[in-house]
Design an enzyme around this catalytic site. Structure first.
Site, PDB file in Angstrom:
ATOM      1  N   HIS A   9       3.674   7.044   5.376  1.00 42.76           N
ATOM      2  CA  HIS A   9       2.448   7.702   5.840  1.00 42.76           C
ATOM      3  C   HIS A   9       1.670   6.935   6.903  1.00 42.76           C
ATOM      4  CE1 HIS A   9       0.122   5.324   2.868  1.00 42.76           C
ATOM      5  NE2 HIS A   9      -0.911   5.597   3.623  1.00 42.76           N
ATOM      6  N   ASP A  10       1.792   5.616   6.937  1.00 38.84           N
ATOM      7  CA  ASP A  10       1.045   4.867   7.949  1.00 38.84           C
ATOM      8  C   ASP A  10       1.925   4.375   9.094  1.00 38.84           C
ATOM      9  OD1 ASP A  10      -1.537   5.080   6.978  1.00 38.84           O
ATOM     10  OD2 ASP A  10      -1.274   3.411   5.564  1.00 38.84           O
TER      11      ASP A  10
ATOM     12  N   GLU B  50       1.044   6.076  12.512  1.00 38.44           N
ATOM     13  CA  GLU B  50      -0.319   5.687  12.835  1.00 38.44           C
ATOM     14  C   GLU B  50      -0.391   4.229  13.316  1.00 38.44           C
ATOM     15  OE1 GLU B  50      -2.897   7.603  12.687  1.00 38.44           O
ATOM     16  OE2 GLU B  50      -4.625   6.264  12.663  1.00 38.44           O
ATOM     17  N   ASP B  51       0.302   3.346  12.606  1.00 34.24           N
ATOM     18  CA  ASP B  51       0.063   1.910  12.822  1.00 34.24           C
ATOM     19  C   ASP B  51       1.193   1.147  13.509  1.00 34.24           C
ATOM     20  OD1 ASP B  51      -2.236   2.392  11.473  1.00 34.24           O
ATOM     21  OD2 ASP B  51      -1.541   1.600   9.550  1.00 34.24           O
TER      22      ASP B  51
ATOM     23  N   HIS C  85       0.808  -1.221   0.000  1.00 32.96           N
ATOM     24  CA  HIS C  85       0.000   0.000   0.000  1.00 32.96           C
ATOM     25  C   HIS C  85       0.850   1.285   0.000  1.00 32.96           C
ATOM     26  CE1 HIS C  85      -2.998   2.977   1.039  1.00 32.96           C
ATOM     27  NE2 HIS C  85      -2.463   3.158   2.222  1.00 32.96           N
TER      28      HIS C  85
ATOM     29  N   ASP D  22      -3.390   8.369  -1.266  1.00 27.12           N
ATOM     30  CA  ASP D  22      -3.728   7.307  -0.324  1.00 27.12           C
ATOM     31  C   ASP D  22      -5.164   6.840  -0.581  1.00 27.12           C
ATOM     32  OD1 ASP D  22      -3.646   5.662   1.926  1.00 27.12           O
ATOM     33  OD2 ASP D  22      -4.232   7.276   3.292  1.00 27.12           O
TER      34      ASP D  22
END
Ligand code: MN
Length: 698
Positions: free
Chosen positions: A87-88, A91-92, A62, A155
């Site tokens: 980008h994630d 967050e993750d 992704h 995204d």
């Protein structure tokens, strides 16, 4: 669709995808930048290691895909690619923003922070869809660096491309967020191909029936279209070569979404519009020869085919406000179909496809922008956005409208029903347009149909509006018109008329106001709820003061609902409807704890309901009526409505302004058929131009 995990194959795929990314980026990065990209790639791969997407694929696919969209489809540079890869991560995974700052510096950290914030806002599970207030926050976080929103769009685009593996209720939620928020944003940023791809994907999930219907028809006609285009293009290409012009030809079919919009707007079938063919010639040339080559190609087309000069569009010397430049000519093919030919240079094509973003060179590229004008416009847009954000008094919903309005630049381009383009100063009204076309049209203008909607003379026109002027022999210019126009021509014509016909004018306006007084008296008798507000305000008020009006769907003759089994409402209980799926409404007692919880979370899905005729539930629905005022009109409307015995009217609001008549009728209905019948009967009334249901999208 099941995915079989094969780690060995996956690892090879990850490396291959990364190499592809690098090769696309290579020519616009230096060694230091490529080092950063590699660092980001390695970090993201390790951080997401072992995590899989809903489809079963490794998660890292992704971020790599998002990075690819950023550089390939949006022309963004190294910093954006680094951010897209990461980008994630915050967050993750275990990594923090400070880690990002330490490893990649302030700019990257700030962009990732913005992206994470948007994620929080958008994916906040407590709200079923983005609430208006969140828009403000999203704008705020993006206004620091426009790359935040561009990467977010990339995204979203990848998520839409892979939406199939999501559960159905998530699909709907994500699809509606996309059309509600990301599509307008892509449009504002001029990312046209991304915008239309998002629209198509959203439609696939929100209106699958119509989507697949049109898709199937497109497929059926594919061959025929291909043959026609090939035959049409061949002689042009030969002639281009003979003249030493090398141009790439491509034919892009209209998107499914835009075909559907056109079918709805013009109330026509697929067969009536699929024949809008477009062919594009794109050539490479030095900047100072662009126009000359465009016109050369234009002349070749005109020599080979019969063209319709009325549909010529010169966006070369008159670029659209968003920067679009191109030369359009419409020619009749041998097969008897009109084909739109778009002629443009590579540079123009990039702007057309990727919008201003294509020309927004970031500092990371180490040089100032070549196209200062385009850059100025983008800066202008950003500063306007920031301006609105800082004005405390506007509430969040208004704010959205303001962004739309403020984006308008110095000029608007509007079209006649035949497609002739007129350029008017921003803020120009229907009257300006009428006078621009002909003094006579201006003098007798009583309003217009703008994009098929009835509007009064003072309506301000927006870029791309299609305007059909409506006149009446009785109409004459009024002194107050001088306040409503922007163009010198309109002002001059109105003054001239007022000067020479002063005596007649005063007697005319006396008569007008007599008629209006009479009408107002009548309206008061009919409804207590007459309001001096504009129609839009009125509808807003109704939609916000009461829970939502049910959006009717042709497909269901009787609205489907189920009674909730937590509170088992029985006739007589206070009830509330709650839309759980496109076609399903669950009815709860209003005091059911379950319902209260649902309402607090999904306020936008509440539907006002009540018991009707014993066992049945009726839903509040709205109709909007518009037309041109005349004596006796309201009485006829009331007669029609009251003759439909089944209907229970909640309110009727009517407003007339500058001879344009607008009404909203709110009523409880039990079946779609009753509403359709009513609409048909209302449509038959003389001088009523339009009757439609009120939905969210108006
Ligand atoms: Mn993501």
């Amino acid at each position: 669709m099941s995915y079989i995990a094969d780690e060995k194959l996956e690892n090879t795929t990850i490396v291959r995808k990364y190499r592809e990314l690098l090769s696309v980026l290579y020519h616009k990065t230096n060694e230091e930048q490529r080092k950063q990209i590699r660092k980001a790639f390695v970090l993201a791969t390790n951080a997401h290691n072992g995590v899989r997407r809903k489809s079963g694929e490794p998660y890292i696919y992704h971020p790599i895909a998002v990075a690819m969209i950023c550089c390939k489809e949006m022309n963004l540079g190294a910093t954006s690619v680094v951010c897209a890869l990461l980008h994630d991560v915050v967050e993750d995974t275990e990594y923090t923003l400070d880690d990002m700052r330490d490893m990649f510096g302030d700019t990257v950290a700030e962009i990732i922070d913005g992206l994470t914030k948007i994620e929080d806002l958008v994916l906040d599970d407590r709200s079923s869809s983005i609430q208006a207030e969140n828009f403000r926050k999203i704008f705020l976080s993006m206004s620091k660096d426009v790359r935040v929103i561009l990467i977010k769009l990339a995204d979203r685009l990848h998520n839409m491309r892979t939406l199939e593996s999501m559960p159905p209720e998530k699909q709907l939620k994500i699809a509606s967020e996309t059309s509600y928020f990301y599509v307008p944003f892509a449009h504002r940023l001029g990312l046209y191909s991304i915008k239309s791809e998002l629209e198509d994907y959203a439609m696939r999930y929100t209106d699958p029936a119509e989507y697949y219907n049109i898709a199937a028809k497109m497929k059926e006609t594919e061959e025929e279209r291909a043959t026609l285009i090939a035959e049409f293009v061949k002689p042009i290409q030969e002639s281009l070569l003979a003249n030493g012009i090398h141009a790439e030809v491509s034919s892009r079919t209209k998107s499914i979404y835009s075909i559907n919009q056109k079918m709805l707007r013009k109330k026509v079938n697929f067969e009536d519009i699929y024949d809008i063919f477009a062919v594009r010639f794109v050539f490479d040339s030095p900047a100072d020869e662009e126009f000359e080559i465009c016109w050369k190609i234009y002349r070749i087309v005109c020599m080979l085919y019969q063209t319709n000069p009325k549909r010529d569009r010169n966006f070369l010397t008159h670029p659209k406000a968003n920067g679009y430049q191109s030369l359009h000519v419409t020619a009749m093919s041998k097969a008897g179909r009109w084909v739109e030919v778009q002629i443009r240079s590579r540079r123009m094509d990039e702007i057309a496809e990727k919008g201003l973003a294509a020309h927004y060179k970031y500092k990371e590229d180490g040089e100032a922008t070549e196209d200062a004008d385009v850059n100025d416009r983008l800066e202008d847009w950003l500063s306007k956005t920031r301006e609105i954000l800082n004005s405390k008094d506007s509430d969040a919903l208004d704010f959205l409208n303001e962004v739309k309005l403020n984006l308008g630049l110095k000029e608007v381009y509007v079209f006649t029903p035949k497609g002739d383009m007129k350029s008017l100063p921003a803020g120009a009204s229907v009257l300006d347009m009428a006078y621009a076309l002909h003094t006579n049209l201006g003098d007798h203008c009583i309003g217009a149909k703008v994009n098929y909607n009835i509007v009064p003379v003072d309506k301000v026109l927006e870029n791309g509006d299609q305007v059909e002027i409506i006149t009446s022999k009785k109409q004459t210019p009024k002194p107050e018109w001088l306040e409503l126009v922007r163009t010198p021509k309109a002002r001059r014509s109105i003054r001239d008329f007022l000067k020479t016909e002063q005596t007649r004018l005063s007697s005319e306006s006396q008569k007008e106001s007599d008629e209006n007084a009479e009408l107002r008296k009548f309206q008061q008798k009919v409804s207590e709820e007459i309001s001096n507000k504009s129609l839009d305000e009125l509808i807003d008020e109704q939609l916000t003061a009461t829970p939502n009006v049910f959006m009717l769907d042709e497909k269901y003759d009787i609205i489907k609902y189920v009674l909730a089994d937590c509170c088992n409402p029985i006739p007589g209980d206070q009830v509330v409807g709650f839309q759980v799926a496109d076609d399903k409404i669950v009815v709860h007692q209003t005091n059911c704890p379950h319902a209260i919880e649902q309402m607090s979370k999904f306020g936008n899905r509440i539907i006002k309901t009540k018991w009707r005729k014993g066992q049945h539930i009726a839903f509040l629905s709205g109709i909007r009526i518009s037309g041109f005022d005349r004596k006796g009109m309201i009485k006829e409307i009331i007669d029609v409505v009251s003759s439909q015995m089944d209907l229970n009217i909640r309110s009727l609001n009517i407003e007339t302004k500058n001879n344009v008549f607008n009404g909203t009728l709110m009523l409880y209905i039990q079946s779609v058929r009753a509403l359709t019948d009513l609409i048909h009967s209302l449509q038959k009334i003389d001088r009523i131009e339009k009757v439609e249901r009120i939905g969210y999208d108006v």
